[in-house]
Scaffold this active site. Structure first.
Site, mmCIF file in Angstrom:
data_model
loop_
_atom_site.group_PDB
_atom_site.id
_atom_site.type_symbol
_atom_site.label_atom_id
_atom_site.label_comp_id
_atom_site.label_asym_id
_atom_site.label_seq_id
_atom_site.Cartn_x
_atom_site.Cartn_y
_atom_site.Cartn_z
ATOM 1 N N LYS A 1 -15.953 -0.636 14.196
ATOM 2 C CA LYS A 1 -14.493 -0.785 14.181
ATOM 3 C C LYS A 1 -13.975 -0.633 12.759
ATOM 4 C CE LYS A 1 -11.308 -3.721 13.361
ATOM 5 N NZ LYS A 1 -10.164 -2.894 12.950
ATOM 6 N N SER B 1 -12.295 -9.779 4.086
ATOM 7 C CA SER B 1 -11.845 -10.954 3.343
ATOM 8 C C SER B 1 -12.681 -12.183 3.702
ATOM 9 C CB SER B 1 -10.377 -11.214 3.640
ATOM 10 O OG SER B 1 -10.212 -11.468 5.017
ATOM 11 N N THR B 2 -12.753 -13.095 2.772
ATOM 12 C CA THR B 2 -13.504 -14.332 3.006
ATOM 13 C C THR B 2 -12.864 -15.128 4.134
ATOM 14 O OG1 THR B 2 -14.280 -14.356 0.722
ATOM 15 C CG2 THR B 2 -14.326 -16.447 1.878
ATOM 16 N N GLU C 1 -20.144 -9.554 4.149
ATOM 17 C CA GLU C 1 -19.911 -9.069 2.782
ATOM 18 C C GLU C 1 -18.440 -9.332 2.508
ATOM 19 O OE1 GLU C 1 -22.196 -8.168 0.837
ATOM 20 O OE2 GLU C 1 -23.836 -7.303 1.997
ATOM 21 N N CYS D 1 -14.670 -4.728 -4.020
ATOM 22 C CA CYS D 1 -15.154 -6.114 -3.988
ATOM 23 C C CYS D 1 -16.010 -6.413 -5.220
ATOM 24 C CB CYS D 1 -15.941 -6.355 -2.721
ATOM 25 S SG CYS D 1 -17.141 -5.071 -2.393
ATOM 26 N N GLU E 1 -8.844 -13.167 -5.861
ATOM 27 C CA GLU E 1 -9.198 -11.752 -5.837
ATOM 28 C C GLU E 1 -7.910 -10.963 -5.602
ATOM 29 O OE1 GLU E 1 -11.199 -10.103 -2.357
ATOM 30 O OE2 GLU E 1 -12.560 -9.122 -3.735
#
Ligand code: NAP
Ligand code: MG
Length: 458
Positions: free
Chosen positions: A156, A210-211, A231, A265, A358
């Protein structure tokens, strides 16, 4: 734009590139069912046949590099030279892991009363969810070793950047991959991506993004004890010691954070400079930042393109208000397109959100440190731990600091992060598990131990 499609916009000029139909929940379930069938046949193929299929896929990508690169440039605004590298990297990843089906060795373990062997069994169907910043390469890091280990893959892509993933799906089929084995499903994260988490036939989710969303995926996967690789984000340090090659450190620093317009990242978005060389480093950094060639991504000379979307441009701009502590900025085109000039900030404190968040744009902070201990402490003062660079000519210091930094990917006197032959991934909230490197296919298997009793002659 209806709710079941997405209009792709060229971020360099805001023109419409194409309209992509979204796969819905029923379509996702159908794809999963086809993948279950295809995986069983794929896993029964001879290892050499699976290896050959991956090499044919690599050749198809190689023959299509110009098309793939052109699509990425229009969809994501990547400079054409960078986009060609990304397409070539997909080919290289396919070639590297084409060696894996014939080398997925188990072990034979000495035991009493018989023979004991292990098998690395494929998991079944794997769902790969990718972000918009490096659509092709990140997809390949998931789908290639998963296929090599005998799995089927559903990919996806991010809603904003589906075009090269869709093309890779077509190339896989043209190269002769079995129908259903590798399917690309453009659609919403909350629909297609979430179905990978909830559907019992999907046995692993590989998520890059994203985290915040990564934590939701991990929590969702817990329900079925589903395997997960994450990741996530980063806020990596570029640590410049007073004994380093300052000219080289300053000349390369812009590219370690402004490449891909900072939408990386691994961006070294915090420069930490030892105070005794701070003034000199800043003098050298200014022309380097101003020299970054920002502009038309189809121009071969361009080093940095636009941000990916209007929404992302607004999010990055929020970190640089009119009264921001700007040291200096590079240039960017005006007019249509989501342009943002490379920006160097001198934050008032280490708790400023430009130091902690970030930003994912071409914005870097510079801070000073006194000595090695303080430099290490500042580098580690983050919830993230993905990459980082260390500039020093002292070998002992390079090794001491490399071991002290809580991060998965470090480079000394360089800013390299990713090679397909070496492991990649994050410490702390930058992720879980590793991609790439020789062991990546094992992350798409479960180890099975089989004991075979051997009767003694009586
Ligand atoms: P994101 O919002 O987390 O989205 C990533 C992917 O997850 C997209 O495909 C998204 O689909 C999908 N998604 C969103 N919500 C979901 C849900 N509830 N369930 C399942 N899937 C869902 O991240 P992003 O904004 O695209 O990417 C930027 C982030 O990625 C940055 O934080 C960056 O550091 C991180 N990143 C990390 C790495 C790494 O290797 N460590 C590499 C690249 C990027 P939609 O497109 O439909 O929203
Ligand atoms: Mg998002």
């Amino acid at each position: 734009m209806s709710s079941s499609s997405y209009t792709v916009i060229n971020p360099a000029d805001e023109s419409v590139v194409s309209v992509v139909e979204h796969v819905d929940l029923a379509g996702t379930d159908d794809a999963i069912a086809r993948a279950v069938d295809a995986q069983k046949k794929w896993a029964r193929l001879a290892p050499a046949a699976r290896a050959g299929a991956l090499r044919d896929f690599a050749a198809a990508v190689d023959a299509d590099i110009e098309t793939l690169a052109g699509l990425e440039t229009r969809n994501s605004g990547h400079p054409i030279g960078q986009a060609r590298w990304e397409a070539g990297h997909v080919r290289d990843v396919l070639n590297y892991y084409s060696a894996s089906p014939e080398r997925l060795f188990g072990t034979q373990i000495p035991v009493a009363g018989g023979l004991d062997v292990t098998f690395h069994e494929p998991l079944g169907v794997v769902g790969v969810i990718t972000p918009w910043n490096f659509p092709m390469t990140i997809a390949a890091w998931g789908f290639v070793p998963a296929l090599a280990a005998g799995n089927a893959v559903l990919l996806k892509p991010a809603e904003w950047t589906p075009l090269t993933s869709i093309r890779l799906g077509e190339l896989g089929l043209e190269a002769g991959l079995p129908e259903g084995l590798f399917q690309v499903l453009p659609g919403r994260g909350s629909v297609v991506g979430n179905r990978f988490v909830t559907h019992e036939a999907v046995r692993k989710v590989v998520f890059t993004g994203s985290t915040a969303v990564g934590k939701q995926i991990m929590a969702g996967c817990a329900d079925q004890v589903k395997r997960v690789t994450l990741e996530l984000g980063g806020k990596s340090a570029n640590i410049v010691f007073d004994d380093s090659d300052l000219e080289k450190a300053a000349a390369t620093a812009p590219y370690s954070v402004f490449d891909n317009a900072g939408q990386d990242c691994c961006a070294r978005s915090r420069i930490l400079v030892q105070e005794s060389v701070y003034e000199r480093f800043m003098e050298l950094l200014e022309p380097a930042v101003k020299g970054v060639k920002v502009g038309d991504p189809t121009d071969e000379a361009t080093e940095m393109g636009p941000l990916v979307s209007a929404a992302h441009h607004a999010a990055v701009s929020d970190y640089v208000p009119a009264d921001a502590p700007v040291a200096f900025r590079g240039t960017a085109p005006t007019g249509p397109g989501f342009w943002f000039a490379p920006t160097v900030l001198l934050p008032a404190s280490g708790t400023d959100r430009t130091v902690t968040d970030e930003i994912f744009g071409p914005v870097v902070t510079v801070q000073r440190f006194k000595d090695e201990a303080e430099g290490v402490r500042m580098a580690n003062d983050t919830e993230y731990g993905l990459s980082g660079s260390i500039w020093t000519r002292d070998v002992s210091r390079a090794l001491r600091v490399s071991r002290a930094i809580e991060s998965g990917n470090l480079s000394v006197n360089s800013h390299s992060s990713v090679r397909y032959s070496t492991p990649f991934g994050g410490f702390k909230q930058s992720g879980l598990g590793r991609e790439l490197g020789p062991d990546a296919p094992l992350a798409f298997t479960d180890t099975k131990n089989v004991f075979i009793s051997v009767e003694e002659l009586s």
